[in-house]
Design an enzyme around this catalytic site. Sequence first.
Site, PDB file in Angstrom:
ATOM      1  N   LYS A  90      27.741  -6.258 -23.543  1.00  0.00           N
ATOM      2  CA  LYS A  90      27.703  -7.696 -23.831  1.00  0.00           C
ATOM      3  C   LYS A  90      26.586  -8.434 -23.084  1.00  0.00           C
ATOM      4  CE  LYS A  90      31.336  -8.138 -26.615  1.00  0.00           C
ATOM      5  NZ  LYS A  90      32.461  -7.359 -26.155  1.00  0.00           N
ATOM      6  N   GLU A 112      33.155 -17.655 -26.636  1.00  0.00           N
ATOM      7  CA  GLU A 112      34.520 -17.171 -26.842  1.00  0.00           C
ATOM      8  C   GLU A 112      34.597 -15.792 -26.215  1.00  0.00           C
ATOM      9  OE1 GLU A 112      32.135 -16.480 -28.894  1.00  0.00           O
ATOM     10  OE2 GLU A 112      32.478 -14.320 -29.097  1.00  0.00           O
ATOM     11  N   SER A 378      30.751   1.746 -24.962  1.00  0.00           N
ATOM     12  CA  SER A 378      30.365   0.330 -24.879  1.00  0.00           C
ATOM     13  C   SER A 378      30.757  -0.346 -23.582  1.00  0.00           C
ATOM     14  CB  SER A 378      30.958  -0.428 -26.070  1.00  0.00           C
ATOM     15  OG  SER A 378      32.352  -0.216 -26.163  1.00  0.00           O
TER      16      SER A 378
HETATM   17  C1  LIG Z   1      33.543  -6.810 -26.923  1.00  0.00           C
HETATM   18  C2  LIG Z   1      33.599  -5.355 -26.813  1.00  0.00           C
HETATM   19  C3  LIG Z   1      33.591  -4.528 -27.950  1.00  0.00           C
HETATM   20  C4  LIG Z   1      33.679  -5.054 -29.363  1.00  0.00           C
HETATM   21  O1  LIG Z   1      32.695  -5.916 -29.748  1.00  0.00           O
HETATM   22  P1  LIG Z   1      31.487  -5.508 -30.697  1.00  0.00           P
HETATM   23  O2  LIG Z   1      30.792  -6.794 -30.927  1.00  0.00           O
HETATM   24  O3  LIG Z   1      32.064  -4.938 -31.957  1.00  0.00           O
HETATM   25  O4  LIG Z   1      30.668  -4.530 -29.965  1.00  0.00           O
HETATM   26  C5  LIG Z   1      33.543  -3.164 -27.769  1.00  0.00           C
HETATM   27  N1  LIG Z   1      33.544  -2.616 -26.541  1.00  0.00           N
HETATM   28  C6  LIG Z   1      33.557  -3.377 -25.424  1.00  0.00           C
HETATM   29  C7  LIG Z   1      33.563  -2.697 -24.095  1.00  0.00           C
HETATM   30  C8  LIG Z   1      33.587  -4.756 -25.517  1.00  0.00           C
HETATM   31  O5  LIG Z   1      33.613  -5.490 -24.417  1.00  0.00           O
END
Ligand SMILES: *Cc1c(COP(=O)(O)O)cnc(C)c1O
Length: 405
Positions: A90, A112, A378
């Site tokens: 993010k 948000e 992620s």
């Molecule tokens: C916010 C988040 C996601 C999902 O959001 P995307 O916009 O689809 O990437 C996935 N993994 C993590 C660790 C997140 O914080």
Amino acid sequence: MNYQNPDKNGYYGDFGGAFVPEMLYPNVEELQNKYLEIIEAEDFQNEFQDLLKNYVGRETPLYFAKNLSKKYGAKVYLKREDLNHTGAHKINNALGQALLAKRLGKKRIIAETGAGQHGVATATACALLGLECIVYMGEIDIQRQAPNVARMKMLGAKVVPATSGSKTLKDAVNEALRDWINHPETTHYIIGSAVGPHPFPDLVARFQSVISKEIKKQLQEQEGRTNPDYLIACVGGGSNAAGTFYHFLNDENVKLIGAEAGGLGVHSGESAATTFLGTLGILHGSQSLVMQTEDGQVIEPYSISAGLDYPGIGPMHANLSKEKRAEFFSINDDEALKAAFELTKIEGIIPALESAHALAVLGKKKFKKDDVVVICLSGRGDKDMETYLKHLETESPKKTESQKD
Ligand SMILES: *Cc1c(COP(=O)(O)O)cnc(C)c1O
């Protein structure tokens, strides 16, 4: 077909556009007219790239996961976005948009957040750049992601609970949009995913595209070729997937896989698997697939993972799904939990619950021994420890309060 960028009206095939109330026209139009010029300018790129390298800690490793590879019979690599400053992908987008906001002369930032990762990333960028920060977060998510709420507060952000609907991510976006309508002149809305009115999906995808740029370079170094056979990413709104896929979108020999949150099962009524359950509709300023009733009421989504608990999907991914350029899997809560515990046990990495949905695809898809499979990890799992511990104690996922009776 060009899957990478929308047309001049913000459409990826049938999906996208900008459906906003009149009060927001000036803001959205200003963004549409200026975003490319601003973010492609040399001084912007110098500042952004310097922050990505020295503040965020990029490039993130592309880690060859030997034990996972052995278990699943393929060459499995993890793109370690969990090692970024603040613990997820993010921050790439939050910093980019905060720099953009400064150049637009905005001093007040709203955002948000679902899992709290985007809220933390935005609060971080605002602390660094001296911007006021207000974060909207569903009341349920405030409870289930308490560590991130504490971090946002310490970083100086005001966290405002969203108390309508399922009190989760969708409701937080609604509150943020309402705020933006009331403060259009002073405020920039840093959307946390590849959703929202044009140009947000493209803007966010471009800021996250650093992920696939690095994967290309790192695969060349480690495998002697730039392209993997498979890329796998979880999809909430679609930002980490957009970043992971971006530079491979038009190379059709790279197979793309998105993992959505099945919740308690696609057909259980407690799910967030939008490509399976969604129909064409308008949500949060863009036309895309939306989980909705026949008369257009948004259906409350459910996932154990706050970051995937969303009844829509970004327009890029809706198009990838419709054109069958990407394959989508629906991963249920228990499958994601199992994958999270497995990664922890055999690789010593505690993943975010969201990322665990992408990992779970390994157990659902047959790969060949020499296939190079890159999974976007992620985020890290610190924020999910309470959920994980609960699972350790009970051995089965509990129903959460975000579910309706
Ligand atoms: C916010 C988040 C996601 C999902 O959001 P995307 O916009 O689809 O990437 C996935 N993994 C993590 C660790 C997140 O914080």
